[in-house]
Each structure stands twice: as C-alpha cells, then as structure tokens.
Design a protein around this motif. Sequence first.
Motif, PDB file in Angstrom:
ATOM      1  N   ALA A  17     -21.459 -28.466 -29.556  1.00 34.05           N
ATOM      2  CA  ALA A  17     -21.732 -27.052 -29.288  1.00 34.05           C
ATOM      3  C   ALA A  17     -22.369 -26.362 -30.487  1.00 34.05           C
ATOM      4  CB  ALA A  17     -20.445 -26.334 -28.888  1.00 34.05           C
ATOM      5  N   VAL A  18     -21.791 -26.537 -31.679  1.00 33.85           N
ATOM      6  CA  VAL A  18     -22.303 -25.804 -32.836  1.00 33.85           C
ATOM      7  C   VAL A  18     -23.595 -26.407 -33.372  1.00 33.85           C
ATOM      8  CG1 VAL A  18     -20.044 -24.914 -33.490  1.00 33.85           C
ATOM      9  CG2 VAL A  18     -20.822 -27.065 -34.455  1.00 33.85           C
ATOM     10  N   ASN A  32     -25.013 -15.866 -27.960  1.00 33.95           N
ATOM     11  CA  ASN A  32     -24.087 -16.686 -28.752  1.00 33.95           C
ATOM     12  C   ASN A  32     -22.994 -17.320 -27.900  1.00 33.95           C
ATOM     13  OD1 ASN A  32     -22.663 -14.377 -28.160  1.00 33.95           O
ATOM     14  ND2 ASN A  32     -21.797 -14.118 -30.201  1.00 33.95           N
ATOM     15  N   GLN A  33     -23.312 -17.537 -26.624  1.00 35.49           N
ATOM     16  CA  GLN A  33     -22.375 -18.176 -25.705  1.00 35.49           C
ATOM     17  C   GLN A  33     -22.976 -19.457 -25.153  1.00 35.49           C
ATOM     18  OE1 GLN A  33     -21.849 -14.846 -22.943  1.00 35.49           O
ATOM     19  NE2 GLN A  33     -19.769 -14.592 -23.722  1.00 35.49           N
ATOM     20  N   SER A  83     -34.154 -18.098 -19.867  1.00 33.83           N
ATOM     21  CA  SER A  83     -33.701 -16.706 -19.817  1.00 33.83           C
ATOM     22  C   SER A  83     -32.718 -16.493 -18.672  1.00 33.83           C
ATOM     23  CB  SER A  83     -34.905 -15.769 -19.650  1.00 33.83           C
ATOM     24  OG  SER A  83     -35.624 -16.087 -18.457  1.00 33.83           O
ATOM     25  N   GLU A  84     -32.526 -17.525 -17.853  1.00 28.98           N
ATOM     26  CA  GLU A  84     -31.611 -17.423 -16.722  1.00 28.98           C
ATOM     27  C   GLU A  84     -30.159 -17.485 -17.187  1.00 28.98           C
ATOM     28  OE1 GLU A  84     -32.416 -20.533 -13.991  1.00 28.98           O
ATOM     29  OE2 GLU A  84     -34.508 -19.955 -13.661  1.00 28.98           O
ATOM     30  N   SER A  85     -29.289 -16.779 -16.476  1.00 33.08           N
ATOM     31  CA  SER A  85     -27.853 -16.941 -16.650  1.00 33.08           C
ATOM     32  C   SER A  85     -27.382 -17.879 -15.547  1.00 33.08           C
ATOM     33  CB  SER A  85     -27.122 -15.599 -16.544  1.00 33.08           C
ATOM     34  OG  SER A  85     -27.372 -14.806 -17.686  1.00 33.08           O
ATOM     35  N   VAL A  86     -26.882 -19.020 -15.928  1.00 30.38           N
ATOM     36  CA  VAL A  86     -26.521 -20.051 -14.960  1.00 30.38           C
ATOM     37  C   VAL A  86     -25.181 -19.719 -14.308  1.00 30.38           C
ATOM     38  CG1 VAL A  86     -26.050 -22.504 -14.649  1.00 30.38           C
ATOM     39  CG2 VAL A  86     -27.767 -21.758 -16.315  1.00 30.38           C
ATOM     40  N   VAL A  87     -25.159 -19.765 -13.002  1.00 27.84           N
ATOM     41  CA  VAL A  87     -23.916 -19.603 -12.252  1.00 27.84           C
ATOM     42  C   VAL A  87     -23.607 -20.940 -11.601  1.00 27.84           C
ATOM     43  CG1 VAL A  87     -22.738 -18.383 -10.400  1.00 27.84           C
ATOM     44  CG2 VAL A  87     -24.396 -17.166 -11.832  1.00 27.84           C
ATOM     45  N   LYS A  88     -22.555 -21.591 -12.043  1.00 28.05           N
ATOM     46  CA  LYS A  88     -22.194 -22.910 -11.538  1.00 28.05           C
ATOM     47  C   LYS A  88     -20.681 -23.009 -11.454  1.00 28.05           C
ATOM     48  CE  LYS A  88     -22.715 -27.261 -10.399  1.00 28.05           C
ATOM     49  NZ  LYS A  88     -23.294 -27.667  -9.101  1.00 28.05           N
ATOM     50  N   GLU A  89     -20.173 -23.348 -10.273  1.00 26.45           N
ATOM     51  CA  GLU A  89     -18.731 -23.448 -10.091  1.00 26.45           C
ATOM     52  C   GLU A  89     -18.144 -24.452 -11.085  1.00 26.45           C
ATOM     53  OE1 GLU A  89     -15.404 -24.422  -6.601  1.00 26.45           O
ATOM     54  OE2 GLU A  89     -17.561 -24.411  -6.137  1.00 26.45           O
ATOM     55  N   GLY A  90     -17.076 -24.050 -11.745  1.00 27.33           N
ATOM     56  CA  GLY A  90     -16.416 -24.911 -12.714  1.00 27.33           C
ATOM     57  C   GLY A  90     -16.904 -24.737 -14.133  1.00 27.33           C
ATOM     58  N   TYR A  91     -17.931 -23.884 -14.314  1.00 28.51           N
ATOM     59  CA  TYR A  91     -18.484 -23.658 -15.647  1.00 28.51           C
ATOM     60  C   TYR A  91     -18.568 -22.165 -15.926  1.00 28.51           C
ATOM     61  CZ  TYR A  91     -19.812 -28.566 -15.500  1.00 28.51           C
ATOM     62  OH  TYR A  91     -19.782 -29.931 -15.414  1.00 28.51           O
ATOM     63  N   GLU A  92     -18.480 -21.827 -17.204  1.00 30.35           N
ATOM     64  CA  GLU A  92     -18.619 -20.442 -17.620  1.00 30.35           C
ATOM     65  C   GLU A  92     -19.169 -20.397 -19.041  1.00 30.35           C
ATOM     66  OE1 GLU A  92     -14.935 -18.362 -17.888  1.00 30.35           O
ATOM     67  OE2 GLU A  92     -13.882 -20.019 -18.848  1.00 30.35           O
ATOM     68  N   TYR A  93     -19.721 -19.255 -19.400  1.00 28.61           N
ATOM     69  CA  TYR A  93     -20.201 -19.071 -20.767  1.00 28.61           C
ATOM     70  C   TYR A  93     -19.026 -18.693 -21.664  1.00 28.61           C
ATOM     71  CZ  TYR A  93     -25.066 -19.155 -19.194  1.00 28.61           C
ATOM     72  OH  TYR A  93     -26.286 -19.539 -18.672  1.00 28.61           O
ATOM     73  N   VAL A  94     -18.878 -19.427 -22.748  1.00 25.93           N
ATOM     74  CA  VAL A  94     -17.802 -19.161 -23.703  1.00 25.93           C
ATOM     75  C   VAL A  94     -18.414 -18.965 -25.090  1.00 25.93           C
ATOM     76  CG1 VAL A  94     -16.121 -20.480 -22.370  1.00 25.93           C
ATOM     77  CG2 VAL A  94     -17.410 -21.616 -24.188  1.00 25.93           C
ATOM     78  N   PRO A  95     -17.798 -18.154 -25.947  1.00 26.78           N
ATOM     79  CA  PRO A  95     -18.354 -17.918 -27.284  1.00 26.78           C
ATOM     80  C   PRO A  95     -18.420 -19.207 -28.104  1.00 26.78           C
ATOM     81  CG  PRO A  95     -16.697 -16.269 -26.744  1.00 26.78           C
ATOM     82  CD  PRO A  95     -16.600 -17.328 -25.692  1.00 26.78           C
ATOM     83  N   GLY A 132     -18.424 -19.296 -31.165  1.00 26.64           N
ATOM     84  CA  GLY A 132     -17.502 -19.095 -32.269  1.00 26.64           C
ATOM     85  C   GLY A 132     -16.100 -19.595 -31.997  1.00 26.64           C
ATOM     86  N   GLY A 133     -15.796 -19.919 -30.738  1.00 26.58           N
ATOM     87  CA  GLY A 133     -14.484 -20.466 -30.399  1.00 26.58           C
ATOM     88  C   GLY A 133     -14.410 -21.971 -30.556  1.00 26.58           C
ATOM     89  N   PHE A 134     -15.388 -22.558 -31.249  1.00 26.60           N
ATOM     90  CA  PHE A 134     -15.429 -24.022 -31.370  1.00 26.60           C
ATOM     91  C   PHE A 134     -14.195 -24.583 -32.058  1.00 26.60           C
ATOM     92  CE2 PHE A 134     -16.967 -22.625 -35.448  1.00 26.60           C
ATOM     93  CZ  PHE A 134     -16.534 -23.601 -36.340  1.00 26.60           C
ATOM     94  N   ARG A 135     -13.499 -23.782 -32.858  1.00 30.69           N
ATOM     95  CA  ARG A 135     -12.316 -24.280 -33.558  1.00 30.69           C
ATOM     96  C   ARG A 135     -11.221 -24.730 -32.592  1.00 30.69           C
ATOM     97  NH1 ARG A 135     -12.318 -22.775 -39.050  1.00 30.69           N
ATOM     98  NH2 ARG A 135     -14.022 -21.372 -39.586  1.00 30.69           N
TER      99      ARG A 135
END
Length: 267
Positions: free
Chosen positions: A95-96, A24-25, A67-79, A81-84
């Motif tokens: 996003a939603v 969910n990220q 299925s990969e978790s992407v590692v990229k400078e300047g980016y991160e996985y965020v919930p 649910g924080g779209f508000r």
Amino acid sequence: MVYHNEYRTFEPDQESMIITFRENQVLMGQDETGSRFPQYRELSLGDGEIQYLFAIDEQKYFLWMTSESVVKEGYEYVPVGGFREMKPRHAAFVAVTAYQLFRWYADNRFCGRCAQTMLKDDKERMLYCPRCGNIIYPRIAPAVIVGVVDGDRLIMTKYAGREYNRYALVAGFTEIGESLEQTVEREVMEEVGLRVKNIRYYKSQPWSMSGTLLSGFFAELDGNDEITMDEEELSEAAWFHRNEITIQDDTISLTREMIMAFKAGLF
C-alpha cells in the motif's frame, strides 16, 4: 517473501492485484488472511491508465490511475496512513510503496522545464520529456533517525502538531551539501540543543509515506546534557533510562526498532 522491483512492461493477467487510490485513500477489502487488494478479474477498468509496479514472490501488482471512485462489493477506500494496522505486513508494504509511486506519477505529468506532457520510458522507471529531453526518476529523499545516548539513557521525543503522537527519536531530512553524519549533528543541535560524538550507523529503511530513505544512527552525548527543545518541531523531549522505556516493538518502523535495541542493551 521476495520483493521484485525490477521495472517491466507487463500486462495484467486475471490474478494480478490492482492498486487504486482516491487522494490519500487506497481501495482494499478484508478476508480470512487480512487486508487484500482487488484482482484484475474482479474489476472493470474504465477510464485511466494501468501501470505495472512490482511483484512480491510471483504476485504482480499494478497501479490503476483513474479519476473514478470505484464501487465494488467487499471493498472500500481506507486511509493509506492506517498502514500500521494493516495485516498481513506485506499488504501494508504494498500500500505505501504503491502510494509513493502513485504520487510520483501524478506529480510529474508535465515537464517542469517546458510544460510538455511527460512520457513513460519502456526500459526503466523513468519519465522523459519528448520536447526538451528532461528526465525524471522517482523522488527519494535522504533523512536520518538518531538515537542520542548517554550511558543508560536515551532521548525520546514527540512531534508537535502531528496526528502521530507516540514517542520517536530525533530525526530530519538531509540538506543540500550535507553528509549524513553532518545531518545527525545538525538535527540533534536544532531539535534538542545538544552536541554528539562517536556517530555509528545502525541500518536503513525506506519510508514511502514521505518518499524517504531513512538512515538510522546512534550517537553519544558530547558535553552538557541539558535539553533545549525546539518547540516548533517537538512537543516533548526527555532523557529515559532503559528501564523506563515501556513501549513495544511495532515490527514496522526503524525508529521503534532502534528504541527496542537500546532498551535491550545493544547500544
């Protein structure tokens, strides 16, 4: 800005935005304009599938299911649910809406009738089974939001057992064999124990976090005004006069817009 949801079989170009999820990220970054998604040229897409989603104006968005978790400078996985709190607003919409389609593709990999692997159609957003012919379209669940009014009073509620603890309105999903108006009557009776009349349609809104199409209604109290609250669904339910409503419009939810419309005396 114009949302283009016509189904196409485009291939990504260097400027295409790539949306990828880890449960969910969603993978996002920040720049001077706010939240942004990585472009195709910024990523090395390995294992997984790439699927065109939609466009906003001329900007195309693609889903990368991996299925990969992407590692990229300047980016991160965020919930998601924080779209508000996401800015600009169209980034939250992307996003939603992408999340709704991500879950649909992930949940329908196999036919529910014969267990064969489902295939993507090349003409419309549809999955089909090559063995038994089963067809699946994206799930959209109808639901209602109800502003129950009595003169200058409105019922506002708070959900029980949910992370979201702000004021809301009576709401619920439409059941099999029910009209939207019947859903309004049933949900009001179930949640606050009241009868309503003069049910008036307000407007609708897609709510992709739950795969829902929300229909907003205002309805007048019919008879006794004593609230009998469903404590399994709600933690609070009460009448509020217009001048007691202190919340502000969040520019996002139909619920908040309806509360603000009542506060302004439009209903």
